[in-house]
Design an enzyme around this catalytic site. Structure first.
Site, short mmCIF file in Angstrom:
data_model
loop_
_atom_site.label_atom_id
_atom_site.label_comp_id
_atom_site.label_asym_id
_atom_site.label_seq_id
_atom_site.Cartn_x
_atom_site.Cartn_y
_atom_site.Cartn_z
N ASP A 164 0.85 -1.20 0.00
CA ASP A 164 0.00 0.00 0.00
C ASP A 164 0.88 1.24 0.00
OD1 ASP A 164 -2.40 -1.31 0.09
OD2 ASP A 164 -3.07 -0.41 1.98
N GLU A 223 -8.08 -8.35 -0.60
CA GLU A 223 -7.55 -9.04 0.58
C GLU A 223 -8.20 -10.41 0.80
OE1 GLU A 223 -6.07 -6.96 4.36
OE2 GLU A 223 -8.15 -7.50 4.86
N ASP A 264 -0.08 -0.50 12.52
CA ASP A 264 -0.92 0.69 12.58
C ASP A 264 -0.86 1.15 14.03
OD1 ASP A 264 -3.10 2.46 12.90
OD2 ASP A 264 -4.12 1.53 11.18
#
Ligand code: 5GW
Ligand code: MN
Length: 361
Positions: free
Chosen positions: A220, A312, A335
């Protein structure tokens, strides 16, 4: 009379020139033929790790069998702490899958040993991202931080696929590193922007990447590198544990649960939940993966189905039946909104927070 003589002279000269040209042409053809045979042999005949390193001058390459080259691999002295067969370096995490694929965590490998192994092969590593519509804003930070942390000292090519080529900043890169900006189509629905990455990566793996790349790393773009990512991640086919789902029971995995979908995984199957935003491997394996995912998406589309987590979900289906040869721990895709658990010694690649309504509409 004078005229006719000079004409004969002209003709003679013309003939000689023609002859010379023919000879030159023949030489050129022979040279390129010889070069083709040689480079082909180097590229395909011998495993890259076994390229001859010593002196082989008295043997013609054509007379060698691939096994003859094994003798010429040089070895180099290296000093490091010995591994202990009775003492695992870490006991707080799973280091190996039941199919003997390593799970890459800090403290479980020796980067010097790995780098020495991989350096012998003079690898060409390719990092791909997509920056469609407003996501071009992420490119600068992505590449700046990659320059600092991603495969430092290795040959790296960034491939940025975008629909706004002029929005990609011009950046100075370290030696041995290149940036390729490639035009990609815009899709109206964001789900299609995300899912069509598989189709584009499939096409490039079949064509442009084939002879130009040893390993692909597909990630990403809304991310920044925050710590070292090196050759420890490389393997024929690798996936990454999703940072939100490494420790939950099987039934909690957000696999596609509709039996009609090509991405369907029953409740009693599944090893890990892999993140859509970080996978890779050699070009052939990435071709097989992306090709499967794209075909499955198209088959579902024809049935008016779309899997719950888009690309995904299809990736997770692929990895269930084509097990990855290496798995990256959540150190490689974190994250910060999940906090920093004790087992997480490094956060190597982390999400850049985005204002969803500004960046996504
Ligand atoms: C736009 C709206 C909603 C969701 C995704 C997009 C979007 C994604 C886009 O407009 N442009 C784009 O290039 N992407 C690509 O798809 C980026 O490479 C992005 O990193 C990837 C996945 O989308 P993300 O990062 O928004 O998904 P999450 O699940 O990581 O938040
Ligand atoms: Mn993302």
């Amino acid at each position: 009379m004078t005229l006719s003589v000079s004409r004969t002279d002209d003709r003679g000269l013309g003939k000689r020139c023609c002859c010379l040209l023919n000879v030159l042409l023949l030489l050129l053809v022979l040279c390129s033929f010889w070069f083709c045979i040689r480079s082909d042999r180097w590229r395909h005949g011998i495993p890259p790790s076994c390229r001859p390193q010593g002196t082989t001058t008295n043997l013609s390459i054509a007379s060698l069998s691939p096994r003859d080259h094994y003798k010429n691999v040089t070895s180099q002295r290296m000093l490091y702490e010995k591994p202990d067969a009775l003492k695992p370096p870490r006991t707080d995490i799973l280091m190996m899958t039941p199919w003997f694929a390593p799970i890459v965590w800090n403290g479980t490998y020796n980067i010097d040993v790995l780098t020495a192994q991989f350096q012998q092969r003079d690898l060409r590593i390719c990092l791909t991202v997509f920056a469609i519509k407003k996501y071009t804003v992420f490119v600068q930070t992505f590449i700046e931080t990659a320059e600092k942390y991603f495969m430092v000292g290795h040959k790296v090519t960034y491939y940025v696929f975008t629909d706004h080529v002029s929005n990609i900043p011009i950046m100075e890169l370290a030696e041995g590193r290149r940036l390729m900006v490639l035009r990609a189509p815009t899709y109206q629905r964001w789900q299609d922007v995300s899912m069509r990455r598989m189709e584009i990566l499939r096409d490039y793996s079949r064509q442009r990447f084939t002879d130009a790349v040893d390993y692909l790393v597909c990630v990403d773009v809304d991310m920044r590198f925050n710590d070292e990512v090196g050759v420890e991640i490389l393997s024929d086919l690798f996936g990454t544990l999703h940072p939100g789902m490494y420790g939950v029971p099987r039934k909690i995995y957000t696999y596609e649960r509709n039996p009609q979908s090509e991405a369907f995984i029953p409740l009693d199957e599944g090893d890990f939940y892999y993140a859509g935003g970080y996978f890779g491997g050699n070009v052939e394996e990435v071709y097989k993966l992306t090709s499967f995912c794209h075909n499955a998406m198209m088959a579902d589309k024809a049935k008016n189905i779309e899997a719950i987590w888009h690309d995904e979900s299809y990736l997770n289906k692929y990895f269930l039946y084509h097990k990855p040869t290496k798995i990256l721990s959540p150190e490689y895709l974190w994250d910060d909104s999940f906090g920093i658990p004790k087992f997480l010694k490094r956060r190597r690649f982390v999400t850049v927070p985005k204002k969803h309504n500004e960046i996504r509409n």
